[in-house]
Design an enzyme around this catalytic site. Structure first.
Site, mmCIF file in Angstrom:
data_model
loop_
_atom_site.group_PDB
_atom_site.id
_atom_site.type_symbol
_atom_site.label_atom_id
_atom_site.label_comp_id
_atom_site.label_asym_id
_atom_site.label_seq_id
_atom_site.Cartn_x
_atom_site.Cartn_y
_atom_site.Cartn_z
ATOM 1 N N GLU A 126 -1.211 -9.005 3.522
ATOM 2 C CA GLU A 126 -1.113 -9.479 4.908
ATOM 3 C C GLU A 126 -2.494 -9.557 5.550
ATOM 4 O O GLU A 126 -2.743 -10.407 6.432
ATOM 5 C CB GLU A 126 -0.169 -8.591 5.726
ATOM 6 N N HIS A 154 -3.429 -5.081 0.416
ATOM 7 C CA HIS A 154 -2.872 -5.554 1.688
ATOM 8 C C HIS A 154 -2.913 -7.087 1.755
ATOM 9 O O HIS A 154 -3.812 -7.669 2.376
ATOM 10 C CB HIS A 154 -3.657 -4.965 2.861
ATOM 11 N N CYS A 199 0.836 -1.199 0.000
ATOM 12 C CA CYS A 199 0.000 0.000 0.000
ATOM 13 C C CYS A 199 0.881 1.264 0.000
ATOM 14 O O CYS A 199 1.502 1.576 -1.006
ATOM 15 C CB CYS A 199 -0.977 -0.025 1.167
#
Length: 235
Positions: free
Chosen positions: A212, A210, A106
């Site tokens: 993660e 994102h 990001c």
């Protein structure tokens, strides 16, 4: 495979350093050892930080100071962290010099591009056009809200093995012009750049979403972290 040490940058505020646990979960899930990189200003210490890690992960966070890409503040620009910008650009410089793998997420994809000489939209909704889709979803981090197209022949395509995937989305800024040293490897249907990667280095990748946040449920997210940790391990 040994467990590579992955240095992760943090959100910085008056309350201190912050990092969502999802970053360490994803890194550890692929066999990496996450470690927090605390902001310092001394360049010798920043270089020492890079020497002590095997891979650099540039996390998400606030907006980027527009002076670093030659612009004045747009009225829709959000909170900025100029000290963090400077620190992370030095981390990138030294990591590239040392040939360390870099994964930017990001904001991390944006600061990578800015450090290399690219530019960003300070606010995609007012600067990119009326056809811009919603990129700051209200759903949970693990919900995949829109499609992106992945360019064939890129590092990202080799990692994912697909030309189209769905991703989550939590941003109002995005890369505008990619630096000459970077290739655009993915785009959203509205033309927003979703990933950039180095033309010169073995593993330098920035993604606008994102992974993660969706790591535990999404195979494409797992593939990105798996490839990053493998590169950091020297495999």
């Amino acid at each position: 495979m040994t467990s590579p040490i992955i240095g992760v940058t943090t959100f910085i505020s008056s309350d201190g350093l912050r990092l969502p646990e999802t970053y360490s979960t994803a890194i550890a899930g692929e066999g990496g050892a996450p470690t927090i990189l605390a902001k310092v200003e001394n360049e010798a210490l920043i270089k020492r930080q890079i020497e002590s890690i095997d891979g650099l992960l540039l996390s998400g966070g606030d907006d980027i100071e527009p002076a670093f890409f030659g612009e004045s503040p747009h009225q829709k620009m959000g909170a900025i962290e100029p000290g963090r910008d400077l620190y992370e650009m030095k981390l990138i410089e030294y990591a590239l010099e040392a040939g360390k793998p870099i994964l930017g997420i990001c904001r991390g994809a944006q600061i990578l591009n800015v450090q290399q000489g690219g530019t960003i939209y300070q606010d995609i909704y007012s600067q990119h056009g009326d056809s811009t889709i919603k990129h700051n979803q209200d759903a949970a981090k693990d919900y995949l809200s829109h499609n992106i197209s992945v360019a064939e022949g890129t590092k990202l395509h080799a990692i994912l093995g697909e030309t189209e995937i769905r991703t989550n989305s939590f941003h109002h800024q995005a890369n505008k012009w990619a630096a000459d040293s970077l290739t655009v490897s993915a785009m959203a249907e509205d033309g927003i750049i979703e990933a950039v990667e180095s033309k010169e280095h073995k593993f330098v990748l920035g993604v606008q979403w994102h992974p993660e946040g969706s790591y535990l449920k999404d195979e494409s997210s797992k593939k990105i972290f798996r490839a990053f940790i493998k590169a950091a391990a020297g495999s």
